[in-house]
Design a protein around this motif. Structure first.
Motif, PDB file in Angstrom:
ATOM      1  N   ILE A   1      -6.429   3.260 -12.073  1.00 27.34           N
ATOM      2  CA  ILE A   1      -7.365   2.189 -11.707  1.00 27.34           C
ATOM      3  C   ILE A   1      -6.682   0.831 -11.812  1.00 27.34           C
ATOM      4  CG2 ILE A   1      -9.512   1.030 -12.389  1.00 27.34           C
ATOM      5  CD1 ILE A   1     -10.508   3.850 -13.279  1.00 27.34           C
TER       6      ILE A   1
ATOM      7  N   TYR B   1       1.265   6.252  -7.075  1.00 28.67           N
ATOM      8  CA  TYR B   1       0.019   6.937  -7.412  1.00 28.67           C
ATOM      9  C   TYR B   1       0.252   8.447  -7.459  1.00 28.67           C
ATOM     10  CZ  TYR B   1      -4.930   8.276  -6.926  1.00 28.67           C
ATOM     11  OH  TYR B   1      -6.172   8.819  -7.106  1.00 28.67           O
TER      12      TYR B   1
ATOM     13  N   LYS C   1       2.362   1.620  -3.483  1.00 25.76           N
ATOM     14  CA  LYS C   1       1.296   1.995  -4.417  1.00 25.76           C
ATOM     15  C   LYS C   1       0.939   3.471  -4.258  1.00 25.76           C
ATOM     16  CE  LYS C   1      -2.771   1.587  -3.290  1.00 25.76           C
ATOM     17  NZ  LYS C   1      -4.067   1.353  -2.772  1.00 25.76           N
ATOM     18  N   THR C   2       0.852   3.937  -3.028  1.00 30.61           N
ATOM     19  CA  THR C   2       0.510   5.328  -2.775  1.00 30.61           C
ATOM     20  C   THR C   2       1.586   6.269  -3.317  1.00 30.61           C
ATOM     21  OG1 THR C   2      -0.719   4.692  -0.802  1.00 30.61           O
ATOM     22  CG2 THR C   2      -0.074   7.005  -0.981  1.00 30.61           C
TER      23      THR C   2
ATOM     24  N   GLU D   1      -3.576  -4.950  -5.445  1.00 27.58           N
ATOM     25  CA  GLU D   1      -4.365  -5.986  -4.760  1.00 27.58           C
ATOM     26  C   GLU D   1      -3.922  -7.385  -5.178  1.00 27.58           C
ATOM     27  OE1 GLU D   1      -6.507  -5.601  -2.216  1.00 27.58           O
ATOM     28  OE2 GLU D   1      -5.928  -3.491  -2.322  1.00 27.58           O
TER      29      GLU D   1
ATOM     30  N   ASN E   1       0.826  -1.208   0.000  1.00 29.35           N
ATOM     31  CA  ASN E   1       0.000   0.000   0.000  1.00 29.35           C
ATOM     32  C   ASN E   1       0.863   1.261   0.000  1.00 29.35           C
ATOM     33  OD1 ASN E   1      -2.555  -1.107  -0.135  1.00 29.35           O
ATOM     34  ND2 ASN E   1      -2.724  -1.318   2.076  1.00 29.35           N
TER      35      ASN E   1
ATOM     36  N   GLU F   1      -4.442   0.056  -8.872  1.00 32.21           N
ATOM     37  CA  GLU F   1      -5.162  -0.479  -7.706  1.00 32.21           C
ATOM     38  C   GLU F   1      -5.337  -1.999  -7.823  1.00 32.21           C
ATOM     39  OE1 GLU F   1      -6.281   1.082  -4.953  1.00 32.21           O
ATOM     40  OE2 GLU F   1      -5.502   3.010  -5.611  1.00 32.21           O
TER      41      GLU F   1
END
Length: 92
Positions: free
Chosen positions: A70, A15, A11-12, A77, A8, A73
């Motif tokens: 998108i 992003y 990813k952040t 996951e 996470n 994300e």
């Protein structure tokens, strides 16, 4: 779980790198700066396949970064699920 937090976190960061790179396209000459070139080297390889598939709307509006975010994300996951299956016997 530690793996979820790490994925996470990464990813952040990515992003916000994509968001910053998109905003930089609105300002003239910012992508030619050191930070702009650095972000381009990290973000463009990820955005390029989306830009090949999704043409700009009206020749100007590029929605491929939205689709790329998108997809990011879903990828995050998926990575968490795979790593969870691999590392769960070890208690990680």
């Amino acid at each position: 779980m530690l793996i979820d937090e790490i994925v996470n976190y990464l990813k952040t960061i990515y992003y916000f790198m994509i968001i910053a790179y998109v905003f930089m396209s609105w300002l003239p000459n910012v992508r030619e700066s050191f930070v702009g070139e650095w972000l381009g080297k990290l973000v463009e390889p990820y955005l390029k396949p989306f830009r090949k598939i999704i043409p700009p709307i009206g020749g100007m509006l590029d929605i491929s970064p939205i689709v790329a975010l998108i997809a990011l994300e879903f990828v995050a996951e998926g990575i968490k699920a795979v790593l969870g299956l691999i590392l769960s016997p070890f208690g990680l």
